[in-house]
Design a protein around this motif. Structure first.
Motif, short mmCIF file in Angstrom:
data_model
loop_
_atom_site.label_atom_id
_atom_site.label_comp_id
_atom_site.label_asym_id
_atom_site.label_seq_id
_atom_site.Cartn_x
_atom_site.Cartn_y
_atom_site.Cartn_z
N ARG A 286 0.87 -1.18 0.00
CA ARG A 286 0.00 0.00 0.00
C ARG A 286 0.90 1.22 0.00
O ARG A 286 1.76 1.40 0.87
CB ARG A 286 -0.87 0.00 1.25
CG ARG A 286 -1.59 1.30 1.55
CD ARG A 286 -2.69 1.57 0.58
NE ARG A 286 -3.40 2.82 0.95
CZ ARG A 286 -4.33 3.38 0.21
NH1 ARG A 286 -4.69 2.81 -0.96
NH2 ARG A 286 -4.94 4.48 0.58
N THR A 287 0.71 2.09 -1.02
CA THR A 287 1.51 3.31 -1.15
C THR A 287 0.60 4.52 -0.99
O THR A 287 -0.46 4.60 -1.64
CB THR A 287 2.22 3.35 -2.52
OG1 THR A 287 3.01 2.18 -2.67
CG2 THR A 287 3.11 4.59 -2.62
N ASP A 288 1.02 5.46 -0.21
CA ASP A 288 0.29 6.73 -0.01
C ASP A 288 1.33 7.79 0.32
O ASP A 288 1.81 7.89 1.45
CB ASP A 288 -0.73 6.59 1.13
CG ASP A 288 -1.64 7.80 1.24
OD1 ASP A 288 -1.32 8.84 0.60
OD2 ASP A 288 -2.65 7.71 1.96
N ARG A 302 -1.48 13.55 -4.05
CA ARG A 302 -0.90 12.37 -3.38
C ARG A 302 -1.06 11.16 -4.28
O ARG A 302 -2.10 10.97 -4.92
CB ARG A 302 -1.57 12.10 -2.02
CG ARG A 302 -1.34 13.20 -1.01
CD ARG A 302 -1.87 12.78 0.35
NE ARG A 302 -1.05 11.74 0.97
CZ ARG A 302 0.06 11.96 1.66
NH1 ARG A 302 0.51 13.21 1.81
NH2 ARG A 302 0.74 10.97 2.20
N LYS A 304 -1.57 7.31 -4.60
CA LYS A 304 -2.08 6.20 -3.80
C LYS A 304 -2.18 4.97 -4.69
O LYS A 304 -2.73 5.02 -5.78
CB LYS A 304 -3.46 6.53 -3.22
CG LYS A 304 -3.44 7.71 -2.26
CD LYS A 304 -4.84 7.99 -1.73
CE LYS A 304 -4.81 9.18 -0.77
NZ LYS A 304 -6.16 9.48 -0.22
N ASN A 306 -2.48 0.41 -4.52
CA ASN A 306 -2.58 -0.89 -3.87
C ASN A 306 -2.00 -1.93 -4.83
O ASN A 306 -2.41 -2.00 -6.00
CB ASN A 306 -4.04 -1.24 -3.55
CG ASN A 306 -4.62 -0.32 -2.49
OD1 ASN A 306 -4.03 -0.14 -1.44
ND2 ASN A 306 -5.77 0.28 -2.78
N ASN A 335 -4.21 2.29 -8.86
CA ASN A 335 -3.79 3.53 -8.22
C ASN A 335 -4.65 4.68 -8.73
O ASN A 335 -5.50 4.51 -9.61
CB ASN A 335 -2.30 3.78 -8.42
CG ASN A 335 -1.92 3.93 -9.88
OD1 ASN A 335 -2.59 4.65 -10.64
ND2 ASN A 335 -0.82 3.27 -10.28
N ASN A 336 -4.41 5.87 -8.18
CA ASN A 336 -5.25 7.03 -8.49
C ASN A 336 -4.70 7.88 -9.61
O ASN A 336 -5.17 9.00 -9.83
CB ASN A 336 -5.44 7.88 -7.23
CG ASN A 336 -4.12 8.45 -6.73
OD1 ASN A 336 -3.06 8.00 -7.14
ND2 ASN A 336 -4.19 9.45 -5.83
#
Length: 732
Positions: A286-288, A302, A304, A306, A335-336
């Motif tokens: 998980r990256t944030d 940001r 984000k 998974n 991701n976003n």
């Protein structure tokens, strides 16, 4: 495609050059070991076959025993001094024994004295001018003989002297012609200035040593195998049975036998590096984090994401040195980022990687070397096991015969004491007749002394039992007050044919120490060969290929199918080169291994030379022990005959008037008899021990006793067990 073919051609050339540039470790080992073995086999062939060639065939002649003399009657006509041919031939025959005794000596230690004699008729006529009287004539006759003897015997001038006695020492009547002829003579006497060596052809024949009769059995043999202590719990044991007990119960045997089994596990351990490895790896991430560029997310400040993946595959190393890995990866990612397309990705990647060393680390021989070393070390440990077992069982046999010797010695002491009791009783019966008090005291002192010797012999038996029992370590054979170990084997007294040359050749092929030394050299050569390979730089061929599949909505299953149905593989091939400048580590390691091989070669030579010496000593000891046994037997028989004569004279009342003195002589004869019995006992026990030493020296100790190693699995623990057992004689 052309580029791939070029790479394949390059790989083939490098592999071929690598294979042809180095000699295999087996060839290198053969180049070292075969000439060594041939050298020592030739040395063994040059040894004498007959151990009697090592004997000293001579008699020591003392100076007083070497004196001799003879008289030369040369039939001199009156007034003549010159030696005739007949006189010379007489002299040659007379000095033949002297000449033989001096043969081969660098320094002559003989002294010869020549005395000339004449009759009483003085020289006349023309001879008178040369010999004015009989003294000068006899001196010339002595001089002529001295010159001849000096020439024949090759003596120095100071080794011979002569003198003329004229007519002063006649041996016959000068009144007759016959008497005067006898007086015209030369007397020669010889003597050795010091003790000298005289060669003899056959010492045994000169001593008239004969083989011991086949049916001969010493009087104590039947009693040795009988129970001596009525209060004891006796156990009758043959030597073969005790050896098997020692193999089964001795803790030392278990220590020796486990080492080869431990070494055997190393073989499987080294093979294990070529076992295939199955691997599985799963990970969720998980990256944030804040982003510093719109290019990363397309707007959001940001980033984000998974990410989850599962990777499974198989790795294996080949004996060529190559490594291959095949892996399948599947996973989800989302991701976003507005640039991430498609969303909710399901992916699958199938990858294949292969890496093959071309120089350092390449080839079957290099990569299997550790296995080869482990196998050699296992064989070395087996040889060590055989050596240790043979040594231990040899000690058991020595202790067995030591117990036999002590039991027989105890019987001899008991017999001697019984005979002393009988003599004392006879002296007491004659008390007041002709037995003096001092003689009675001497006889009783002899009786007490013999009893004391028997007490010491009893303790020697117990000590021998204890040592033998400790070597065997069988609970049933514990030495205690109620225990008696009875030896039932009869010792060998027949001649064993021995051949030093054949024994040495057998030892070269069967002695565990020699086999160990050769195998240790082999392991050293393998290690040296490995370090030689490591002197080369690293040059590896690397190839990779990958299949990819990608779907949205986390459709991993369809992505997996797309690996094979859509598109083609991604691939890459190349070479990786690495070389240490100076290469000090590899060079130092190779130099160390080379020195070790040199050391192991010298150690092998030392071992073989020691073994060859041991074989010669063992064969000579067996030959010596047998000859000593024959001489001791002859001495014992002679002493017994002397004692029998004294006994017969006493029984027939043919003794001297001083009967008590005669009984003292009988006591002395009994002591002398038992001394020769002990000498004979010691000699044939030594002969049987020499027999065992000979078997060990040739490396056939276990084989001669029908013993061999056998490995099986323990039913309780499931662990392997190595044990020496009796061979099954029914097996072909």
């Amino acid at each position: 495609m052309k580029r791939a073919r070029s790479y394949a051609l390059l790989l083939s050339c490098v592999s071929l050059l690598t294979a042809c540039s180095t000699q295999s470790w087996q060839e290198r080992y053969d180049d070292i070991s075969e000439p060594l073995m041939q050298t020592y086999q030739e040395k063994a062939r040059q040894l004498t076959s007959d151990p009697s060639n090592y004997r000293f065939h001579f008699r020591l002649v003392m100076a007083k025993d070497a004196q001799s003399s003879f008289t030369l009657y040369a039939h001199y006509p009156n007034g003549i001094a010159k030696l005739s041919e007949d006189a010379k031939n007489q002299l040659r025959a007379k000095i033949a024994p002297i000449k033989a005794g001096q043969a081969g000596k660098k320094e002559q230690n003989i002294q010869i004295h020549v005395v000339g004699h004449s009759d009483n008729i003085p020289p006349s006529g023309t001879l008178q001018s040369r010999f004015p009287d009989n003294q000068s004539l006899s001196a010339e006759r002595a001089r002529q003989v001295a010159l001849f003897l000096r020439q024949e015997l090759k003596l120095t001038a100071d080794a011979i002297n002569y003198v003329g006695m004229g007519d002063s020492m006649p041996t016959a009547d000068n009144a007759t012609a016959e008497g005067r002829a006898k007086n015209r003579r030369v007397e020669v006497s010889s003597s050795v200035a010091q003790a000298s060596i005289q060669v003899i052809e056959n010492p045994e024949q000169e001593m008239q040593l004969q083989a011991i009769p086949v049916d001969f059995e010493p009087w104590w043999q039947a009693l040795v195998i009988a129970q001596m202590n009525p209060k004891s719990n006796r156990t009758y044991q043959k030597l073969d049975e005790l050896l098997l007990r020692a193999l089964s119960h001795s803790s030392q045997m278990r220590v020796f036998s486990d080492l080869p089994l431990i070494r055997e596990t190393v073989i499987e351990e080294t093979k294990g590096k070529f076992d295939p490895h199955l691997f599985v790896e799963a990970k969720y991430g998980r990256t944030d984090r804040p982003t510093g560029s719109d290019l990363e997310t397309g707007g959001p400040t940001r980033f984000k994401e998974n990410d989850w993946y599962l990777e499974a595959g198989l790795r294996k190393k080949f004996t060529t040195g190559g490594n291959i890995e095949i892996a399948q990866e599947i996973g989800h990612r989302d991701n976003n980022s507005t640039y991430f397309n498609p969303k909710e990705q399901g992916r699958a990647n199938l990858s294949l990687t292969f890496r093959q060393p071309l120089l350092n680390g390449a080839g079957f021989e290099y990569n299997e070397s550790q296995i080869d070393i482990a196998k050699v070390d296992h064989q070395v440990s087996m040889d060590e096991f055989i050596r240790q077992v043979s040594t231990h069982l040899l000690e058991v046999e020595r202790s067995y015969w030591a117990l036999y010797l002590e039991r027989a010695n105890l019987l001899q002491q008991k017999k001697l004491f019984t005979e002393a009791e009988k003599v004392v009783a006879e002296l007491e019966a004659r008390s007041g007749i002709d037995t003096l008090g001092t003689r009675m005291k001497l006889a009783k002192a002899s009786k007490a002394q013999r009893y004391a010797a028997s007490i010491r012999s009893e303790q020697a038996v117990r000590n021998a039992e204890g040592k033998l029992a400790s070597l065997i370590n069988d609970p049933e054979l514990l030495a205690n007050d109620a225990f008696e170990l009875v030896t039932t084997d009869s010792p060998k007294m027949f001649a064993m044919p021995t051949n030093i040359k054949a024994a040495a050749q057998i030892a070269l092929e069967h002695r565990p120490e020699v086999l160990q030394a050769f195998k240790q050299l082999k392991a050293g050569v393998i290690r040296m060969q490995m370090t030689e390979k490591e002197l080369q730089p690293v040059l590896d061929f690397v190839a990779e290929a990958t299949l990819h599949g990608l779907r949205d909505e986390y459709d991993v299953g369809q992505a997996f199918s797309d690996q094979f149905d859509r598109g083609g593989p991604s691939y890459g091939i190349g070479l990786m080169f690495d070389m240490a400048l100076g290469n000090h580590v590899a060079k130092a390691r190779h130099r160390r291994r080379s020195i070790e091989v040199r050391q192991l070669t010298a150690q092998l030579q030392t071992t073989i030379e020691t073994i060859l010496l041991e074989v010669q000593v063992a064969v000579r000891e067996l030959d010596t022990a047998y000859r000593e046994m024959l001489a001791q037997y002859q001495s014992m028989q002679a002493r017994q005959a002397h004692l029998d004569t004294l006994e017969e004279r006493r029984s027939a009342n043919l003794v001297d008037s001083d009967n008590s003195t005669y009984l003292e002589r009988l006591l002395d004869a009994q002591n002398e008899r038992v001394n020769t019995e002990q000498g004979f006992l010691n000699s044939y026990v030594a002969y049987n021990v020499a027999y065992s030493n000979y078997d060990r020296a040739t490396g056939l100790f276990l084989e001669a006793r029908q013993l061999a190693p056998k490995q099986y699995e323990d039913e309780d623990s499931g662990l392997p067990v190595l044990q020496i057992q009796k061979k099954d004689t029914t097996e072909k």
